[in-house]
Design an enzyme around this catalytic site. Sequence first.
Site, mmCIF file in Angstrom:
data_model
loop_
_atom_site.group_PDB
_atom_site.id
_atom_site.type_symbol
_atom_site.label_atom_id
_atom_site.label_comp_id
_atom_site.label_asym_id
_atom_site.label_seq_id
_atom_site.Cartn_x
_atom_site.Cartn_y
_atom_site.Cartn_z
ATOM 1 C CB SER A 42 -0.927 -0.018 1.220
ATOM 2 O OG SER A 42 -0.198 0.114 2.414
ATOM 3 C CG HIS A 155 -0.820 -5.245 4.325
ATOM 4 N ND1 HIS A 155 -0.257 -4.546 5.359
ATOM 5 C CD2 HIS A 155 -0.368 -4.670 3.192
ATOM 6 C CE1 HIS A 155 0.513 -3.587 4.864
ATOM 7 N NE2 HIS A 155 0.449 -3.629 3.564
ATOM 8 C CD GLN A 163 -2.033 -1.486 5.047
ATOM 9 O OE1 GLN A 163 -2.292 -1.170 3.901
ATOM 10 N NE2 GLN A 163 -0.975 -1.028 5.684
ATOM 11 C CD GLU A 164 -0.305 -1.976 9.130
ATOM 12 O OE1 GLU A 164 0.293 -1.695 10.191
ATOM 13 O OE2 GLU A 164 0.093 -1.650 8.004
ATOM 14 C CD GLU A 205 2.294 -4.888 7.862
ATOM 15 O OE1 GLU A 205 1.705 -4.608 8.924
ATOM 16 O OE2 GLU A 205 2.677 -4.038 7.053
ATOM 17 C CG ASP A 242 -1.766 1.980 8.538
ATOM 18 O OD1 ASP A 242 -2.482 2.894 8.091
ATOM 19 O OD2 ASP A 242 -0.744 1.562 7.948
ATOM 20 C CD GLU A 285 0.978 3.786 9.635
ATOM 21 O OE1 GLU A 285 1.291 3.131 10.662
ATOM 22 O OE2 GLU A 285 1.281 3.417 8.483
ATOM 23 C CG ASP A 312 2.685 5.057 5.615
ATOM 24 O OD1 ASP A 312 3.671 5.359 4.934
ATOM 25 O OD2 ASP A 312 2.192 3.900 5.583
ATOM 26 C CE LYS A 337 5.415 2.099 5.589
ATOM 27 N NZ LYS A 337 4.201 2.280 4.740
ATOM 28 C CG HIS A 365 7.171 -3.563 9.131
ATOM 29 N ND1 HIS A 365 6.587 -4.779 9.336
ATOM 30 C CD2 HIS A 365 6.141 -2.655 9.210
ATOM 31 C CE1 HIS A 365 5.293 -4.628 9.529
ATOM 32 N NE2 HIS A 365 5.009 -3.361 9.469
ATOM 33 C CB SER A 367 3.322 -5.130 3.659
ATOM 34 O OG SER A 367 3.437 -4.524 2.392
ATOM 35 C CE LYS A 388 3.128 0.117 10.194
ATOM 36 N NZ LYS A 388 1.900 0.511 9.473
HETATM 37 C C1 LIG Z 1 3.703 -1.054 6.430
HETATM 38 C C2 LIG Z 1 2.742 -0.610 5.640
HETATM 39 O O1 LIG Z 1 2.411 -1.247 4.499
HETATM 40 P P1 LIG Z 1 3.190 -1.185 3.124
HETATM 41 O O2 LIG Z 1 4.597 -1.582 3.377
HETATM 42 O O3 LIG Z 1 2.436 -2.158 2.265
HETATM 43 O O4 LIG Z 1 3.097 0.235 2.650
HETATM 44 C C3 LIG Z 1 1.952 0.586 5.983
HETATM 45 O O5 LIG Z 1 1.067 0.982 5.221
HETATM 46 O O6 LIG Z 1 2.210 1.207 6.991
HETATM 47 MG MG LIG Z 2 0.689 2.754 6.726
#
Ligand SMILES: C=C(OP(=O)(O)O)C(=O)O
Ligand SMILES: [Mg+2]
Length: 425
Positions: A42, A155, A163-164, A205, A242, A285, A312, A337, A365, A367, A388
């Site tokens: 994503s 994911h 997503q999370e 994840e 998230d 997030e 993000d 990231k 991290h 995904s 995370k």
């Molecule tokens: C870790 C994530 O997913 P991706 O690495 O798929 O962006 C995120 O969206 O925070």
């Molecule tokens: Mg995110």
Amino acid sequence: MTAITSVTGRRVLDSRGNPTVEVDVELADGSLGRAAVPSGASTGAREAVELRDGDPARWHGKGVDRAVRHVNTELAAAVTGREAEDQAGLDAVLVATDGTPGKSRLGANAILGVSLAAAKAAAAAHRLPLYRYLGGSGARLLPVPMMNIVNGGAHADNPLDFQEFMIAPIGAESFAEAVRMGSEIFHTLRRDLLAAGHSTGVGDEGGFAPALRTAEEALDFVMAAVERTGYRPGTDIGLVMDPASSEFFRAGVYDYTGEGVQRTPAENADYLIKLIDAYPIVSIEDPMAEDDMAGWQDLTARVGARCQLTGDDVFCTNETLLREGIDSGVANSILVKVNQIGTLTEALATVNAAHRAGYTVVMSHRSGETEDTTIADLAVATGCGQIKTGSLSRSDRTAKYNQLIRIEEQLGDSAQYAGAAALRR
Ligand SMILES: C=C(OP(=O)(O)O)C(=O)O
Ligand SMILES: [Mg+2]
């Protein structure tokens, strides 16, 4: 100072079974640094470009042979002979060699591999762990982990729109205890899901991916698991989400296809605030989409004083985008990231800019991950206090937890666990 004598790129596999770039950097004294590059699903629209071969006949278009070739040719030629300790100079050369704003010619995946491997080689040359080499003698803060226990969105193949869903052991006394608490809750949740007739298969994840439809259903399972394991939600364990809402923002509307509901930006903010009021959610997030600045500003103004709102997709670890967000009242925290921006120097500059503005930083991290544990060291080196890095059950995720356990042990009495104070509230 120690000169780089060789740079070698290769293709390895990531946790989704896709190819990714790994780089070895060797120095004149024989020191070796190795880094493997992660990959998102994503992704934010303004991330540095991950170069893929695009040949549908091989690796379903996801090959990285061109990026690997760029490591072994142009990038190797550009940095061989340079001092590995001059990270900023080295990264500037990598950026200049590529020559495009988004690192699209040689690939951010190629460039980041060299950047991180050089840092690790330099640390090895100085016989220092990476967190100490980059963070100096004051580096001793162990981050609060945001542990993914329910997966949805891009994911997982379940209907969950968000997503999370994560747990953050804010009340733990140490990082090792935080991992114990998270693991216990993870296993309680597994039993609870099984008992309710749900699948305990996992998403990218490593969090469970049951066929739930609403955030409330997921949060209720998480709350029950926290309590049944013997912890106090909100005191011992904070809840984190998230939604990755850029993924379901279409034509100006948040389109919750799993739930079967559409929400305008204002309704989406109302809905998220309702969740914050109903559950002990300490951080969200990407609550609003990267293209919905007005929605981001509205939510930040309404709830930013009492909930961490982490950008993000909206910031992409990019200092310029972060500064625009700071100036316009977007978010109060940033997800970092390293592969979103493509060099260590730029990622660290973004961390510093966030801290100077009073924004918190969550090291993260992707995904798609590997056994590489660089982000664990970066979390301690920057003293950001939050990380995370997925669930408690897959080696690509536990590698980072295990590295932090080792760092905490190595620091001994000097180690400090960040705890609740690390989060923006
Ligand atoms: C870790 C994530 O997913 P991706 O690495 O798929 O962006 C995120 O969206 O925070
Ligand atoms: Mg995110």
